[in-house]
Design an enzyme around this catalytic site. Structure first.
Site, PDB file in Angstrom:
ATOM      1  N   LYS A  22     -19.335 -82.538  36.035  1.00 48.74           N
ATOM      2  CA  LYS A  22     -17.256 -81.447  36.053  1.00 48.74           C
ATOM      3  C   LYS A  22     -18.056 -80.692  36.587  1.00 48.74           C
ATOM      4  CE  LYS A  22     -17.640 -77.859  33.324  1.00 48.74           C
ATOM      5  NZ  LYS A  22     -18.079 -76.112  33.703  1.00 48.74           N
ATOM      6  N   ASN A  23     -19.813 -79.909  36.567  1.00 49.32           N
ATOM      7  CA  ASN A  23     -20.788 -78.649  37.817  1.00 49.32           C
ATOM      8  C   ASN A  23     -21.310 -79.184  39.146  1.00 49.32           C
ATOM      9  OD1 ASN A  23     -20.288 -77.015  35.332  1.00 49.32           O
ATOM     10  ND2 ASN A  23     -21.442 -76.902  34.008  1.00 49.32           N
ATOM     11  N   CYS A 117     -14.897 -69.151  31.613  1.00 51.02           N
ATOM     12  CA  CYS A 117     -15.061 -69.593  29.673  1.00 51.02           C
ATOM     13  C   CYS A 117     -15.503 -67.937  29.862  1.00 51.02           C
ATOM     14  CB  CYS A 117     -15.636 -70.051  29.589  1.00 51.02           C
ATOM     15  SG  CYS A 117     -15.139 -71.474  29.586  1.00 51.02           S
ATOM     16  N   ARG A 122     -20.307 -61.164  33.297  1.00 55.11           N
ATOM     17  CA  ARG A 122     -20.308 -63.264  34.214  1.00 55.11           C
ATOM     18  C   ARG A 122     -20.387 -62.149  35.674  1.00 55.11           C
ATOM     19  NH1 ARG A 122     -17.235 -68.701  32.570  1.00 55.11           N
ATOM     20  NH2 ARG A 122     -19.295 -68.964  33.822  1.00 55.11           N
ATOM     21  N   ASP A 305     -25.217 -74.513  27.537  1.00 52.92           N
ATOM     22  CA  ASP A 305     -23.983 -75.697  28.100  1.00 52.92           C
ATOM     23  C   ASP A 305     -24.137 -76.337  26.593  1.00 52.92           C
ATOM     24  OD1 ASP A 305     -22.797 -74.048  29.976  1.00 52.92           O
ATOM     25  OD2 ASP A 305     -22.718 -75.765  31.454  1.00 52.92           O
ATOM     26  N   ARG A 397     -10.933 -78.952  30.007  1.00 49.64           N
ATOM     27  CA  ARG A 397     -11.242 -78.583  31.445  1.00 49.64           C
ATOM     28  C   ARG A 397     -12.517 -79.159  31.840  1.00 49.64           C
ATOM     29  NH1 ARG A 397     -11.248 -72.291  31.680  1.00 49.64           N
ATOM     30  NH2 ARG A 397     -12.717 -72.879  33.406  1.00 49.64           N
TER      31      ARG A 397
HETATM   32  N1  EPU Z   1     -26.415 -63.255  36.697  1.00 48.30           N
HETATM   33  C1  EPU Z   1     -26.479 -62.625  36.679  1.00 48.30           C
HETATM   34  N2  EPU Z   1     -25.657 -61.843  38.366  1.00 48.30           N
HETATM   35  C2  EPU Z   1     -24.736 -62.869  39.345  1.00 48.30           C
HETATM   36  C3  EPU Z   1     -24.693 -64.076  38.372  1.00 48.30           C
HETATM   37  C4  EPU Z   1     -25.094 -64.362  37.238  1.00 48.30           C
HETATM   38  O1  EPU Z   1     -26.778 -61.614  36.464  1.00 48.30           O
HETATM   39  O2  EPU Z   1     -24.925 -62.169  40.083  1.00 48.30           O
HETATM   40  C5  EPU Z   1     -26.436 -64.000  35.194  1.00 48.30           C
HETATM   41  C6  EPU Z   1     -24.737 -64.126  34.405  1.00 48.30           C
HETATM   42  O3  EPU Z   1     -24.938 -62.893  33.805  1.00 48.30           O
HETATM   43  C7  EPU Z   1     -26.030 -65.389  33.116  1.00 48.30           C
HETATM   44  C8  EPU Z   1     -27.260 -65.972  34.389  1.00 48.30           C
HETATM   45  O4  EPU Z   1     -27.519 -65.110  35.412  1.00 48.30           O
HETATM   46  O5  EPU Z   1     -26.455 -64.273  32.267  1.00 48.30           O
HETATM   47  C9  EPU Z   1     -27.228 -67.566  34.827  1.00 48.30           C
HETATM   48  O6  EPU Z   1     -25.428 -67.520  35.341  1.00 48.30           O
HETATM   49  P1  EPU Z   1     -25.467 -68.568  36.293  1.00 48.30           P
HETATM   50  O7  EPU Z   1     -25.000 -67.746  37.547  1.00 48.30           O
HETATM   51  O8  EPU Z   1     -26.132 -69.672  36.141  1.00 48.30           O
HETATM   52  O9  EPU Z   1     -24.031 -69.552  35.724  1.00 48.30           O
HETATM   53  P2  EPU Z   1     -22.515 -69.603  36.467  1.00 48.30           P
HETATM   54  O10 EPU Z   1     -22.626 -70.148  38.122  1.00 48.30           O
HETATM   55  O11 EPU Z   1     -21.369 -68.203  36.616  1.00 48.30           O
HETATM   56  C10 EPU Z   1     -22.824 -72.053  35.766  1.00 48.30           C
HETATM   57  C11 EPU Z   1     -22.185 -72.920  34.880  1.00 48.30           C
HETATM   58  C12 EPU Z   1     -21.785 -72.487  33.663  1.00 48.30           C
HETATM   59  C13 EPU Z   1     -23.425 -72.907  32.722  1.00 48.30           C
HETATM   60  C14 EPU Z   1     -24.148 -71.735  33.996  1.00 48.30           C
HETATM   61  C15 EPU Z   1     -25.586 -71.692  33.560  1.00 48.30           C
HETATM   62  C16 EPU Z   1     -21.041 -73.769  37.214  1.00 48.30           C
HETATM   63  C17 EPU Z   1     -19.344 -73.901  37.487  1.00 48.30           C
HETATM   64  N3  EPU Z   1     -20.723 -73.603  35.748  1.00 48.30           N
HETATM   65  O12 EPU Z   1     -22.178 -71.081  35.277  1.00 48.30           O
HETATM   66  O13 EPU Z   1     -21.600 -73.564  32.759  1.00 48.30           O
HETATM   67  O14 EPU Z   1     -23.329 -71.786  31.564  1.00 48.30           O
HETATM   68  O15 EPU Z   1     -24.148 -72.124  34.964  1.00 48.30           O
HETATM   69  O16 EPU Z   1     -26.119 -72.910  32.934  1.00 48.30           O
HETATM   70  O17 EPU Z   1     -21.163 -74.658  36.718  1.00 48.30           O
HETATM   71  C18 EPU Z   1     -19.557 -74.189  31.382  1.00 48.30           C
HETATM   72  O18 EPU Z   1     -19.880 -75.719  32.321  1.00 48.30           O
HETATM   73  O19 EPU Z   1     -19.501 -74.530  30.299  1.00 48.30           O
HETATM   74  C19 EPU Z   1     -20.497 -73.315  32.078  1.00 48.30           C
HETATM   75  C20 EPU Z   1     -19.696 -72.534  31.357  1.00 48.30           C
END
Ligand code: EPU
Length: 426
Positions: A22-23, A117, A122, A305, A397
């Site tokens: 998915k990701n 989610c 976020r 995850d 999802r």
């Molecule tokens: N963060 C910041 N600032 C930012 C972005 C992120 O401080 O601008 C922090 C977040 O608050 C968090 C950490 O960095 O504490 C990690 O966030 P990240 O940006 O890595 O997460 P994401 O890109 O929003 C992806 C996956 C999530 C998974 C996370 C962590 C996708 C589409 N989503 O989210 O997947 O939990 O990385 O590995 O790739 C899922 O598949 O169920 C899911 C939620």
């Protein structure tokens, strides 16, 4: 409304194929906006998040041809406006990737604020910091993020947190920019590497993905290619957890065992026997799970995850376990649901103390988010009696054919409608 109903206690056995990631898919689909050629993408999972993203791209003007269940061909030449303002965009987090992709192609982007989610805050600050350093200005009003750049010029960008989303977005914005962009403290997740591999397959020059430092040498054109998405690490991990929870014997095919190493290591600690082959993995378990401590960290650490699924197994392990959630502020919302099934879990900030009970007991519960929903399935499969899971749209999802795959492994699981007269719902 649909529910999933599980009569627990059946040991899972047999073999299933894991779907595409998915990701990785939700990063590669927006990347197609940067391509001038036609791309054929294989091993796409047929799940709600991916279909939402494809619909947004179709609404933007992309030509999308479905070749079969897991293969699509996309030509984005007809996208004329750098605008992804659509109510669907607000339904998933990964739609933030339209910012990087549109900025990379048009030097301008208008994108509805992404949803997804709810794990507490976020933020997008690192995404926006990255775009600013590449030369873009941004403003946010009426729930729309607007980005504008005269041109994108490479820079050294240090990420304070190894964010998947920020790493992906910076790669997308920079890949057709001028000069070299270096991302320091980049995310190393398999889906980040898959995006880099896809971009290189269409003519990009991205190096170092999978390490802390990614270097992107901007190119003028990206063409087309045929590309196969990697298998889904978390879908595989979830079925591994289900096999352990039910004391089953399950083989997963179409996986990359290297991507599963941290999950494999923890499940071995819990008592599972795991055999790894080139592109499959066999997982067996008998007896009560052993307690253990788990800390979630970015890849190659234990993935956040998989945190709800492993916590579910530990809720009936032979002692006390502690989970430290070090990625998200608030990823224990599912605990209340597990408590309804008899789990003894105390959450204190980012940490949960789990005292293993003998067995969970089936109950009406709900999926509070995608992986929390997966955890409810693992719980229901292991529990005595019947578990009814509401809000299954969250599960859909991210999990392709979850009921069908578990049925193939011998689970007693069904999707039902609230008014199904053959089932007495609790
Ligand atoms: N963060 C910041 N600032 C930012 C972005 C992120 O401080 O601008 C922090 C977040 O608050 C968090 C950490 O960095 O504490 C990690 O966030 P990240 O940006 O890595 O997460 P994401 O890109 O929003 C992806 C996956 C999530 C998974 C996370 C962590 C996708 C589409 N989503 O989210 O997947 O939990 O990385 O590995 O790739 C899922 O598949 O169920 C899911 C939620």
């Amino acid at each position: 409304m649909e529910k999933i109903v599980i009569n627990g206690g059946k040991k899972l056995h047999g073999s299933i194929r894991i779907s595409g990631s998915k990701n990785a898919t939700v990063a590669i689909l927006p990347a197609l906006i940067l391509c001038e050629g036609v791309c054929r993408i294989e091993n796409i999972p047929n799940i709600v998040d991916v279909n939402l993203m494809a619909t947004v791209m179709y609404n933007m003007g992309a030509d999308i041809k479905r070749i079969n269940k897991s293969t699509i061909e996309i030509n984005t030449a007809n996208i004329r406006n750098p605008v992804a303002v659509d109510k669907l965009v607000g339904e998933m987090r990964a739609s933030s990737y339209f910012m990087g992709a549109l900025l990379g192609r048009f030097s301008h982007a208008e994108v509805s604020f992404p949803g997804g989610c709810d794990f507490g805050v976020r933020p997008l600050d690192l995404h926006l910091k990255g775009f600013s350093m590449l030369g873009a200005k941004y403003s946010i009003s009426d729930g729309i993020i607007k980005l504008d750049a005269e041109k994108i010029v490479g820079e050294r960008i240090y990420l304070d947190v190894a964010s998947v989303g920020a790493t992906v977005n910076i790669m997308l914005a920079a890949v057709k920019g001028e000069g070299t962009t270096t991302i320091e403290n980049a995310a190393k997740e398999p889906h980040v590497v898959d995006l880099a591999n896809f971009l290189n397959s269409v003519g990009a020059d991205v190096r170092g993905a999978g390490t802390d430092v990614i270097k992107i040498n901007g190119v003028k054109h990206l063409g087309g290619s045929t590309y196969t998405i990697i298998p889904d690490q978390i879908e595989a991990g979830t079925y591994m957890a289900a096999a352990v929870a039910t004391e089953g014997d399950v083989t997963l095919t179409g996986v990359i065992p290297k991507h599963l190493e941290s999950i494999t290591a923890k499940l071995r600690e819990i008592g599972a026997i795991i055999d790894e082959y080139d592109d499959s993995i066999r997982i067996r378990c008998s007896g009560r799970p052993h307690c253990c401590d788990v800390t979630t960290t970015p890849h190659p650490g234990f993935p956040t995850d998989m945190q709800p699924q492993i916590a579910t197994i530990l809720s009936f392990a032979d002692g006390a376990s502690r989970i430290n959630e070090a990625v998200w502020d608030n990823r224990f919302c599912y605990v209340t649901e597990l408590q309804k099934m008899g789990a003894n879990i105390n959450v204190d900030g980012g940490s949960a103390l789990i005292k293993g009970v003998d067995r969970l007991a089936g109950a009406p519960v709900k999926a509070v988010d995608l992986r929390a929903g997966a955890a409810m399935i693992v719980a229901g499969l292991a529990a005595s009696g019947t578990t009814y899971i509401q809000n299954i749209h969250y599960i859909e999802r991210g999990y392709e054919d979850v009921v069908e795959k578990l049925t193939a492994l011998g689970a007693d699981i069904k999707r039902i409608y609230d008014n199904d007269p053959s089932i007495q719902t609790a």
